[in-house]
Motif scaffolding. Structure first.
Motif, short mmCIF file in Angstrom:
data_model
loop_
_atom_site.label_atom_id
_atom_site.label_comp_id
_atom_site.label_asym_id
_atom_site.label_seq_id
_atom_site.Cartn_x
_atom_site.Cartn_y
_atom_site.Cartn_z
N LEU A 1 0.74 -1.11 0.09
CA LEU A 1 -0.09 -0.11 0.08
C LEU A 1 0.78 1.10 0.02
O LEU A 1 0.47 2.42 -0.18
N MET A 2 2.27 1.17 0.18
CA MET A 2 3.02 2.61 0.30
C MET A 2 3.44 2.70 -1.09
O MET A 2 4.04 3.54 -1.39
N CYS A 3 3.37 1.86 -2.33
CA CYS A 3 3.72 2.13 -3.70
C CYS A 3 2.66 3.22 -4.17
O CYS A 3 1.58 3.18 -3.77
N PRO A 4 3.16 3.76 -5.54
CA PRO A 4 2.32 4.62 -6.00
C PRO A 4 1.12 3.91 -6.61
O PRO A 4 1.01 2.60 -7.05
N SER A 5 0.19 4.53 -7.02
CA SER A 5 -1.28 4.13 -7.59
C SER A 5 -0.90 3.17 -9.07
O SER A 5 -0.05 3.55 -9.59
N LEU A 6 -2.16 2.76 -9.49
CA LEU A 6 -1.70 1.91 -10.74
C LEU A 6 -1.65 2.49 -12.09
O LEU A 6 -0.78 2.03 -12.72
N GLY A 7 -2.22 3.47 -12.37
CA GLY A 7 -1.92 4.20 -13.49
C GLY A 7 -2.21 3.47 -14.75
O GLY A 7 -3.54 2.66 -14.78
N ALA A 8 -1.51 3.35 -15.69
CA ALA A 8 -1.46 2.57 -17.04
C ALA A 8 -1.69 1.16 -16.72
O ALA A 8 -2.36 0.51 -17.38
N SER A 9 -0.99 0.66 -15.72
CA SER A 9 -1.38 -0.72 -15.66
C SER A 9 -2.82 -1.05 -15.37
O SER A 9 -3.30 -2.15 -15.79
N GLY A 10 -3.25 -0.43 -14.29
CA GLY A 10 -4.69 -0.45 -14.12
C GLY A 10 -5.60 -0.25 -15.26
O GLY A 10 -6.63 -0.80 -15.45
N ALA A 11 -5.15 0.59 -16.25
CA ALA A 11 -6.03 0.83 -17.36
C ALA A 11 -5.77 -0.43 -18.27
O ALA A 11 -6.89 -0.88 -18.96
N ILE A 12 -4.74 -1.13 -18.34
CA ILE A 12 -4.39 -2.09 -19.03
C ILE A 12 -5.51 -3.52 -18.63
O ILE A 12 -6.12 -4.14 -19.42
N TYR A 13 -5.47 -3.60 -17.17
CA TYR A 13 -5.95 -4.32 -16.58
C TYR A 13 -7.76 -4.27 -16.85
O TYR A 13 -8.47 -5.19 -16.79
#
Length: 75
Positions: free
Chosen positions: A60-72
């Motif tokens: 939970l301490m890493c940055p949010s999903l961004g492009a990976s979330g869009a791909i998923y």
């Protein structure tokens, strides 16, 4: 490496999703962007809920999903 894997998945699934579901460049872009925004928003919401309850894994301490979330979201 992470960016290359995202682009490989987008190249693999993007044309199929474009032809099957959307068939419009504007709709595909809107779907891709909304999937990215939704995934990042949900990630932030879940992170905040876990943080307030005292559960703090290192994930939970890493940055949010961004492009990976869009791909998923597309997949």
């Amino acid at each position: 490496m992470h960016l290359m894997m995202n682009m490989l998945v987008l190249q693999s699934f993007g044309p199929l999703i474009f032809e099957t579901l959307l068939n419009s460049k504007e709709l595909f872009l809107a779907f891709y962007l909304s999937a990215g925004i939704t995934s990042s928003t949900l990630y932030q919401l879940v992170s905040t809920i876990f943080y307030k309850t005292g559960f703090r894994p290192s994930l939970l301490m890493c940055p949010s999903l961004g492009a990976s979330g869009a791909i998923y979201g597309l997949v």
